[in-house]
Write an enzyme that holds these catalytic residues in place. Structure first.
Site, PDB file in Angstrom:
ATOM      1  N   GLU A  43       0.820  -1.206   0.000  1.00 17.65           N
ATOM      2  CA  GLU A  43       0.000   0.000   0.000  1.00 17.65           C
ATOM      3  C   GLU A  43       0.858   1.262   0.000  1.00 17.65           C
ATOM      4  O   GLU A  43       0.534   2.244  -0.678  1.00 17.65           O
ATOM      5  CB  GLU A  43      -0.954  -0.001   1.199  1.00 17.65           C
ATOM      6  CG  GLU A  43      -2.073  -1.012   1.105  1.00 17.65           C
ATOM      7  CD  GLU A  43      -3.023  -0.741  -0.057  1.00 17.65           C
ATOM      8  OE1 GLU A  43      -3.101   0.427  -0.510  1.00 17.65           O
ATOM      9  OE2 GLU A  43      -3.675  -1.686  -0.510  1.00 17.65           O
ATOM     10  N   TYR A 126      -6.466   6.145   4.800  1.00 21.73           N
ATOM     11  CA  TYR A 126      -6.659   5.167   3.733  1.00 21.73           C
ATOM     12  C   TYR A 126      -5.800   3.930   3.981  1.00 21.73           C
ATOM     13  O   TYR A 126      -6.288   2.795   3.933  1.00 21.73           O
ATOM     14  CB  TYR A 126      -6.326   5.760   2.351  1.00 21.73           C
ATOM     15  CG  TYR A 126      -6.118   4.645   1.354  1.00 21.73           C
ATOM     16  CD1 TYR A 126      -7.208   3.982   0.804  1.00 21.73           C
ATOM     17  CD2 TYR A 126      -4.838   4.187   1.032  1.00 21.73           C
ATOM     18  CE1 TYR A 126      -7.034   2.904  -0.056  1.00 21.73           C
ATOM     19  CE2 TYR A 126      -4.657   3.115   0.176  1.00 21.73           C
ATOM     20  CZ  TYR A 126      -5.755   2.481  -0.368  1.00 21.73           C
ATOM     21  OH  TYR A 126      -5.573   1.402  -1.198  1.00 21.73           O
ATOM     22  N   ASP A 144     -10.185   5.006  -2.075  1.00 24.89           N
ATOM     23  CA  ASP A 144      -9.095   5.659  -2.781  1.00 24.89           C
ATOM     24  C   ASP A 144      -9.685   6.414  -3.970  1.00 24.89           C
ATOM     25  O   ASP A 144     -10.909   6.515  -4.122  1.00 24.89           O
ATOM     26  CB  ASP A 144      -8.024   4.651  -3.213  1.00 24.89           C
ATOM     27  CG  ASP A 144      -8.472   3.740  -4.351  1.00 24.89           C
ATOM     28  OD1 ASP A 144      -9.694   3.708  -4.655  1.00 24.89           O
ATOM     29  OD2 ASP A 144      -7.618   3.066  -4.938  1.00 24.89           O
TER      30      ASP A 144
END
Length: 296
Positions: A43, A126, A144
């Site tokens: 990520e 996030y 996102d």
């Protein structure tokens, strides 16, 4: 014979989950057995960076540093070198800092709680939700840019999502299937739909599993009514200059003099500004005798 959980088969969220089962890309950080540390690394690397560039670097990192403790034990210089050309190299330092924090605060195990994840260096809302959902299977709404675009079109009938809103999480939560396993899968499925079909350019509506209930399509696919998206250039920017300066230091086996950095960019004012920003960011250090090196 056991039956699957009852569900409204034709709800958009359920349809998107079913679509994902056959359309998902085979990405290594999504495979069974991949742990939350591997998800966290992916990520961070995927922020503003395409999958094709991330995948080989992610594989190398996981081979070298399969646990937070492994990454926490190496120098910042080694981490910056391994980051290579992914861009935004401060992410590499922050990832190492997060690894140190996981070792110090959580006995080397990436936490599964969103608040604890958000407390790690460089981990925002996030990323924390993505790790809790994709790394631990917790049903968390994960939003996102791709997901926001899907919701903008599917729910609100707009061509583009516009600026992030406080209501984004509620919007995606309203589409999420009630079954916890499918809810967790929906978060990545909606992301994949935005990455492969409901794209930023002309969308591939013919391949969309929910095109028959998309508010934007039903409204006639009206054009975006806001300012056009700005295309970020790279040539000549400070990002390019910083990258070239770092390239010199990555390749060097010892501190280098300023003249070695001068050779990579003609504009002395821009070069000096970029070198100063690298020093401020902790990506470069200056020795007592005026040489430059990656942080020890």
């Amino acid at each position: 014979m056991s039956s699957s959980p009852s569900r409204a088969d034709d709800s958009p969220g359920e349809v998107i989950v079913d679509w994902y089962a056959g359309a998902a890309r085979d990405l290594p950080w999504r495979r069974p057995g991949v742990d939350a540390w591997a998800v966290l690394v992916s990520e961070v690397m995927l922020q503003q960076t395409p999958v094709a560039r991330v995948e080989p670097v992610w594989r190398e990192w996981m081979d070298r540093w399969p646990t937070p403790a492994a990454l926490a034990g190496v120098s910042p210089a080694e981490v910056i070198r391994a980051w290579g050309k992914l861009g935004y190299p401060r992410r590499a330092l922050r990832l190492r800092e997060a690894a140190v924090a996981v070792v110090d605060r959580h006995a080397g195990v990436v936490p599964d709680d969103v608040a604890a994840l958000e407390a790690l260096p460089g981990v925002g809302t996030y990323t924390a939700r993505a790790v809790a959902c994709f790394g631990y299977g917790h049903p968390q709404p994960v939003v996102d840019t791709n997901v926001r675009r899907v919701v903008a079109r599917l729910v609100h009938g707009r061509a583009e999502a516009g600026n992030a809103r406080a209501a984004d999480l509620a919007d995606i939560a309203a589409l999420t299937p009630p079954d916890p396993v499918r809810a967790a899968r929906f978060s990545v499925a909606a992301m994949e739909l935005g990455a492969l079909v409901c794209v930023a350019g002309p969308p591939r509506c013919g391949a969309c599993p929910v095109r028959d209930r998309c508010a934007w399509v039903l409204a006639g696919s009206p054009p975006h009514d806001g300012p056009p998206r700005r295309v970020q250039k790279f040539a000549g920017t400070d990002r390019q200059v910083r990258g070239r300066l770092l390239d010199v230091l990555r390749a060097a086996h010892a501190p280098v003099p300023a003249v070695a950095l001068d050779a990579v960019w003609d504009d002395a004012v821009q070069r000096s500004r970029c070198l100063g920003s690298l020093l401020t960011d902790g990506l470069v250090e200056q020795t007592d005798d005026g040489l430059f090196t990656l942080p020890a």
